[in-house]
Design a protein around this motif. Structure first.
Motif, PDB file in Angstrom:
ATOM      1  N   ILE A 144      64.921 -14.054  22.857  1.00 25.70           N
ATOM      2  CA  ILE A 144      65.065 -15.364  22.211  1.00 25.70           C
ATOM      3  C   ILE A 144      63.703 -15.891  21.769  1.00 25.70           C
ATOM      4  O   ILE A 144      63.531 -16.374  20.635  1.00 25.70           O
ATOM      5  CB  ILE A 144      65.750 -16.348  23.173  1.00 25.70           C
ATOM      6  N   LEU A 145      62.704 -15.791  22.660  1.00 25.44           N
ATOM      7  CA  LEU A 145      61.374 -16.290  22.331  1.00 25.44           C
ATOM      8  C   LEU A 145      60.740 -15.490  21.204  1.00 25.44           C
ATOM      9  O   LEU A 145      60.154 -16.050  20.263  1.00 25.44           O
ATOM     10  CB  LEU A 145      60.495 -16.255  23.579  1.00 25.44           C
ATOM     11  N   ARG A 146      60.860 -14.173  21.290  1.00 23.47           N
ATOM     12  CA  ARG A 146      60.250 -13.333  20.256  1.00 23.47           C
ATOM     13  C   ARG A 146      60.939 -13.516  18.908  1.00 23.47           C
ATOM     14  O   ARG A 146      60.280 -13.565  17.860  1.00 23.47           O
ATOM     15  CB  ARG A 146      60.295 -11.876  20.687  1.00 23.47           C
ATOM     16  N   ARG A 267      77.663 -29.705  22.183  1.00 24.40           N
ATOM     17  CA  ARG A 267      76.953 -28.513  22.641  1.00 24.40           C
ATOM     18  C   ARG A 267      76.805 -28.510  24.161  1.00 24.40           C
ATOM     19  O   ARG A 267      76.663 -29.545  24.799  1.00 24.40           O
ATOM     20  CB  ARG A 267      75.589 -28.412  21.970  1.00 24.40           C
ATOM     21  N   TRP A 268      76.852 -27.308  24.721  1.00 26.64           N
ATOM     22  CA  TRP A 268      76.628 -27.101  26.160  1.00 26.64           C
ATOM     23  C   TRP A 268      75.211 -26.634  26.441  1.00 26.64           C
ATOM     24  O   TRP A 268      74.748 -26.695  27.585  1.00 26.64           O
ATOM     25  CB  TRP A 268      77.602 -26.054  26.705  1.00 26.64           C
ATOM     26  N   VAL A 269      74.542 -26.128  25.411  1.00 25.26           N
ATOM     27  CA  VAL A 269      73.188 -25.594  25.543  1.00 25.26           C
ATOM     28  C   VAL A 269      72.287 -26.353  24.579  1.00 25.26           C
ATOM     29  O   VAL A 269      72.670 -26.618  23.436  1.00 25.26           O
ATOM     30  CB  VAL A 269      73.162 -24.082  25.235  1.00 25.26           C
ATOM     31  N   GLU A 270      71.093 -26.713  25.034  1.00 18.27           N
ATOM     32  CA  GLU A 270      70.178 -27.490  24.213  1.00 18.27           C
ATOM     33  C   GLU A 270      69.300 -26.590  23.345  1.00 18.27           C
ATOM     34  O   GLU A 270      68.877 -25.512  23.782  1.00 18.27           O
ATOM     35  CB  GLU A 270      69.306 -28.372  25.102  1.00 18.27           C
ATOM     36  N   PRO A 271      68.999 -27.035  22.113  1.00 17.60           N
ATOM     37  CA  PRO A 271      68.178 -26.224  21.202  1.00 17.60           C
ATOM     38  C   PRO A 271      66.696 -26.326  21.535  1.00 17.60           C
ATOM     39  O   PRO A 271      66.282 -27.084  22.413  1.00 17.60           O
ATOM     40  CB  PRO A 271      68.481 -26.854  19.840  1.00 17.60           C
ATOM     41  N   VAL A 272      65.894 -25.567  20.789  1.00 14.38           N
ATOM     42  CA  VAL A 272      64.442 -25.590  20.970  1.00 14.38           C
ATOM     43  C   VAL A 272      63.855 -26.899  20.457  1.00 14.38           C
ATOM     44  O   VAL A 272      63.004 -27.519  21.094  1.00 14.38           O
ATOM     45  CB  VAL A 272      63.800 -24.389  20.240  1.00 14.38           C
ATOM     46  N   VAL A 279      63.542 -27.928  29.299  1.00 14.05           N
ATOM     47  CA  VAL A 279      63.599 -26.481  29.484  1.00 14.05           C
ATOM     48  C   VAL A 279      64.490 -25.944  28.368  1.00 14.05           C
ATOM     49  O   VAL A 279      65.719 -25.974  28.456  1.00 14.05           O
ATOM     50  CB  VAL A 279      64.150 -26.101  30.870  1.00 14.05           C
ATOM     51  N   ILE A 280      63.891 -25.492  27.305  1.00 13.78           N
ATOM     52  CA  ILE A 280      64.620 -25.204  26.069  1.00 13.78           C
ATOM     53  C   ILE A 280      65.616 -24.058  26.251  1.00 13.78           C
ATOM     54  O   ILE A 280      65.448 -23.189  27.089  1.00 13.78           O
ATOM     55  CB  ILE A 280      63.650 -24.883  24.915  1.00 13.78           C
ATOM     56  N   VAL A 281      66.653 -24.113  25.434  1.00 15.85           N
ATOM     57  CA  VAL A 281      67.721 -23.105  25.387  1.00 15.85           C
ATOM     58  C   VAL A 281      68.363 -22.954  26.771  1.00 15.85           C
ATOM     59  O   VAL A 281      68.576 -21.848  27.266  1.00 15.85           O
ATOM     60  CB  VAL A 281      67.211 -21.747  24.847  1.00 15.85           C
TER      61      VAL A 281
END
Length: 302
Positions: A144-146, A267-272, A279-281
């Protein structure tokens, strides 16, 4: 003497003889209590001994308020899905979830003062839940980070991450992450032989196509690539659960449409970018509640 009086006199005489000779009907002693039954009843009335293991998706890292009983490095929230489950079913929770954990932290201390997670289990444990595997070999988080870095450099165009990394991430999950999850689950079952054990999949982070650059800084062509990577990870979790006879809680269907590209409240997951979780994603409080509901439903805990 009338017949009734004669019968009564004979009855009284017989009673006197029995008392004098000690032949009266003995008083029956109360039956001894069934200790096994009493133990089972007491166990049913006592709160269910529940142990929560796992990584930041189990710990709800970044969701406030933080759990004051946890090591600060773990960023554990009192609103994580284990706490929600424990409140809903009245369980006695031992929560050792910790942000950044991978399967090796089941067997060795993750940080100084943070014991190996399996130490929380015993023969008295009756319920175990976890989300684990996403940090193993750094493959999923690193992907995800890359891909985010590649997407930012490409201004959201093309599929630079897929072109650079190909199937390397998928190979690592299949060759390394899967057997590591199997090993972890076997360790759990040995340490808690009387417990019902569940491992929870990861909710969708990205939609099927398009994405939402720059909120999720993944190039448009790499969205299906990362989505497929998460599919492979969740399938590894599912297969590991099947191999060890552990319950798999599948979030693929229920989390569809609740990825990090959706609006707040959906959304259940937070974006960048422009998310509510530092704490992203990672899941938000809504995502943790929905994960708890799926565990309760799948395990029939309600």
């Amino acid at each position: 003497m009338p017949l009734r009086r004669a019968a009564l006199a004979a009855s009284l005489l017989l009673t006197a003889v029995l008392v004098a000779t000690g032949l009266t009907t003995p008083t029956l002693a109360a039956p001894a209590p069934d200790r096994a039954l009493l133990s089972q009843t007491a166990e049913r009335r006592a709160p269910l001994p529940y142990v929560a293991l796992g990584d930041s998706y189990s710990a709800a890292s970044g969701v406030l308020p933080l759990d004051p009983t946890a090591a600060v490095q773990c960023l554990r929230s009192t609103r994580n899905y284990p706490h929600v489950i424990a409140r809903e079913i009245g369980a006695r929770l031992t929560d050792v979830t910790c942000g950044g954990a991978d399967t090796s932290d089941f067997f060795t201390a993750q940080y100084p003062g943070v014991p190996r997670q399996l130490d929380a289990l015993s023969r008295r444990t009756r319920l175990v839940t976890m989300t684990i595997g996403g940090n193993d070999s750094g493959v999923f988080i690193n992907a995800i980070l890359r891909c985010g870095a590649e997407g930012t450099a490409a201004l959201g165009r093309g599929n630079p991450c897929q072109r650079r990394y190909g199937d390397s991430f998928v190979r690592t999950i299949r060759r390394t992450t899967y057997p590591s999850i199997v090993k972890a689950l076997r360790g759990v079952k040995r340490a808690a032989p009387n417990a019902r054990v569940a491992i929870i999949g990861y909710p969708w982070i990205l939609p099927r196509t398009r994405g939402c650059f720059p909120q999720m800084p993944v190039a448009r062509g790499d969205v299906p690539y990362l989505r497929q990577l998460q599919t492979v990870l969740n399938d590894a979790v599912r297969r590991a659960a099947k191999a060890t006879k552990v319950t798999y809680v599948n979030l693929n269907r229920v989390s569809e449409g609740h990825d990090a590209c959706q609006r707040l409240g959906v959304r259940w997951v937070e974006p960048v970018v422009a998310g509510t979780n530092p704490v992203i994603v990672h899941p938000n409080a809504l995502g943790e509640r929905r994960m708890a509901q799926q565990v309760i439903r799948r395990m029939r805990l309600g």
